[in-house]
Design a protein around this motif. Structure first.
Motif, PDB file in Angstrom:
ATOM      1  N   GLN A   2     -41.615 -21.315 -18.152  1.00 45.70           N
ATOM      2  CA  GLN A   2     -41.399 -21.067 -16.741  1.00 45.70           C
ATOM      3  C   GLN A   2     -40.024 -20.461 -16.521  1.00 45.70           C
ATOM      4  O   GLN A   2     -39.266 -20.257 -17.468  1.00 45.70           O
ATOM      5  CB  GLN A   2     -41.543 -22.354 -15.932  1.00 45.70           C
ATOM      6  N   LEU A   3     -39.700 -20.147 -15.250  1.00 40.24           N
ATOM      7  CA  LEU A   3     -38.446 -19.489 -14.940  1.00 40.24           C
ATOM      8  C   LEU A   3     -37.375 -20.476 -14.495  1.00 40.24           C
ATOM      9  O   LEU A   3     -36.592 -20.202 -13.601  1.00 40.24           O
ATOM     10  CB  LEU A   3     -38.677 -18.418 -13.875  1.00 40.24           C
TER      11      LEU A   3
ATOM     12  N   TYR B 255     -38.881 -18.089 -24.528  1.00 37.47           N
ATOM     13  CA  TYR B 255     -39.461 -19.284 -23.919  1.00 37.47           C
ATOM     14  C   TYR B 255     -40.807 -18.990 -23.277  1.00 37.47           C
ATOM     15  O   TYR B 255     -41.632 -19.875 -23.092  1.00 37.47           O
ATOM     16  CB  TYR B 255     -38.543 -19.842 -22.821  1.00 37.47           C
ATOM     17  N   LEU B 256     -41.004 -17.745 -22.881  1.00 40.94           N
ATOM     18  CA  LEU B 256     -42.135 -17.396 -22.023  1.00 40.94           C
ATOM     19  C   LEU B 256     -43.312 -16.804 -22.772  1.00 40.94           C
ATOM     20  O   LEU B 256     -44.461 -16.976 -22.362  1.00 40.94           O
ATOM     21  CB  LEU B 256     -41.665 -16.403 -20.943  1.00 40.94           C
ATOM     22  N   VAL B 257     -43.067 -16.086 -23.854  1.00 41.77           N
ATOM     23  CA  VAL B 257     -44.174 -15.443 -24.569  1.00 41.77           C
ATOM     24  C   VAL B 257     -44.343 -15.966 -25.987  1.00 41.77           C
ATOM     25  O   VAL B 257     -45.255 -15.551 -26.684  1.00 41.77           O
ATOM     26  CB  VAL B 257     -43.976 -13.906 -24.623  1.00 41.77           C
ATOM     27  N   GLY B 258     -43.481 -16.878 -26.415  1.00 42.76           N
ATOM     28  CA  GLY B 258     -43.602 -17.412 -27.770  1.00 42.76           C
ATOM     29  C   GLY B 258     -42.812 -16.577 -28.760  1.00 42.76           C
ATOM     30  O   GLY B 258     -42.756 -15.355 -28.665  1.00 42.76           O
TER      31      GLY B 258
ATOM     32  N   ILE C  78     -32.430 -17.293 -29.015  1.00 41.85           N
ATOM     33  CA  ILE C  78     -31.909 -18.458 -28.313  1.00 41.85           C
ATOM     34  C   ILE C  78     -32.814 -19.675 -28.436  1.00 41.85           C
ATOM     35  O   ILE C  78     -32.320 -20.786 -28.644  1.00 41.85           O
ATOM     36  CB  ILE C  78     -31.620 -18.107 -26.836  1.00 41.85           C
ATOM     37  N   PRO C  79     -34.149 -19.556 -28.315  1.00 39.70           N
ATOM     38  CA  PRO C  79     -34.988 -20.736 -28.541  1.00 39.70           C
ATOM     39  C   PRO C  79     -34.746 -21.369 -29.903  1.00 39.70           C
ATOM     40  O   PRO C  79     -34.795 -22.589 -30.049  1.00 39.70           O
ATOM     41  CB  PRO C  79     -36.418 -20.182 -28.434  1.00 39.70           C
ATOM     42  N   THR C  80     -34.481 -20.552 -30.908  1.00 39.18           N
ATOM     43  CA  THR C  80     -34.224 -21.077 -32.248  1.00 39.18           C
ATOM     44  C   THR C  80     -32.847 -21.722 -32.333  1.00 39.18           C
ATOM     45  O   THR C  80     -32.703 -22.856 -32.804  1.00 39.18           O
ATOM     46  CB  THR C  80     -34.326 -19.956 -33.298  1.00 39.18           C
TER      47      THR C  80
END
Length: 270
Positions: A83-84, A99-102, A73-75
């Motif tokens: 963050q949440l 989003y949270l761990v890269g 999804i980030p891609t």
């Protein structure tokens, strides 16, 4: 209470300790260890639909809009955060472990760590009001998938597959998993069904005959929600962080996505 940005990172750091979740060594046993967790609604979310294939690489994340472990999804949406709080693009709110761990960081966690992370991703994100949340489940039919079905009231599930024999075999596992946990099956999406040559305009069934998927739907009494063609621009658009329904909304493939979404909406009462 508003979810703080540090909670999930505190959870990740638990991996460095002997007692990953800080569970009590003596005394009462947490409810999670006593039995199955209680299914509950996600705050500020009207409907929840799970998208699964029980297999990687068939296009679940292209069909869905959120994922558990990322980085799909980030891609696809060209977003990142730590963050949440959900991130928005193209009018869609999203949350992902990516989003949270890269996107390059492996999520190598034991079962209890996965349960804790799922708890936070499912119930501690400030969605701020959604008509529908679509969960992009990771491949397989193991602990993670079962944890989702046990923690969340799901209004339905969608199976994604290609016409390939191996993909169909895994799709059957996904179908049986949702039936076993009493989650309604809204239907099946056939992805990469046909390839239309841009030069001769001839349709080719690259992954095999579509009759296999038709037979699968018949055997398990599942509706075929639609066919999404195999097209280079779907992948190219995703790599550019622009979903194909945004990049080329009048294309046949975009219309296929929108028709599937409309059918799912009707089935869950939207």
């Amino acid at each position: 209470m508003r979810a703080t940005p540090t909670r999930l990172f505190q959870t990740i750091r638990f991996l460095q300790h002997e007692n990953p979740l800080g569970l009590p060594r003596t005394g009462s046993i947490p409810r999670m260890q006593r039995g199955l967790p209680e299914r509950r609604k996600i705050k500020d979310v009207a409907k929840v639909v799970a998208v699964s294939s029980a297999k990687g690489g068939v296009g679940k994340s292209t069909v869905a809009d959120t994922d558990i472990f990322g980085p799909s999804i980030p891609t696809l949406f060209n977003l990142s955060d730590n963050q949440l709080l959900p991130l928005s693009n193209y009018g869609v709110k999203t949350m992902s472990m990516g989003y949270l761990v890269g996107e390059d960081a492996p999520v190598v966690w034991r079962g209890l760590m996965v349960m804790k992370a799922l708890q936070q991703l499912l119930h501690e994100v400030e969605w701020g009001g959604l008509d529908v949340l679509v969960l992009d489940l990771p491949p397989g039919t193991g602990d993670t998938q079962l944890s989702v079905t046990q923690q969340v009231v799901l209004d339905g599930s969608v199976i994604v597959t290609t016409p390939h024999t191996l993909a169909i075999k895994d799709a059957v596992k996904g179908i049986n998993m949702f039936k076993k946990v009493s989650v309604p099956l809204l239907g099946l999406v056939q992805n990469m069904s046909l390839f239309c040559c841009p030069h001769c305009h001839h349709d080719t069934a690259v992954f095999g005959s579509n009759e296999r998927v038709t037979a699968l739907c018949h055997d398990y009494s599942i509706d075929l929600l639609g066919d999404i063609p195999l097209h280079q621009n779907v992948g190219d658009d995703g790599q550019r962080g622009k979903p194909t329904v945004v990049a080329e909304p009048e294309s046949d493939r975009a219309k296929a996505f929108m028709d599937i979404a409309r059918q799912v909406g009707v089935k869950i009462g939207l």
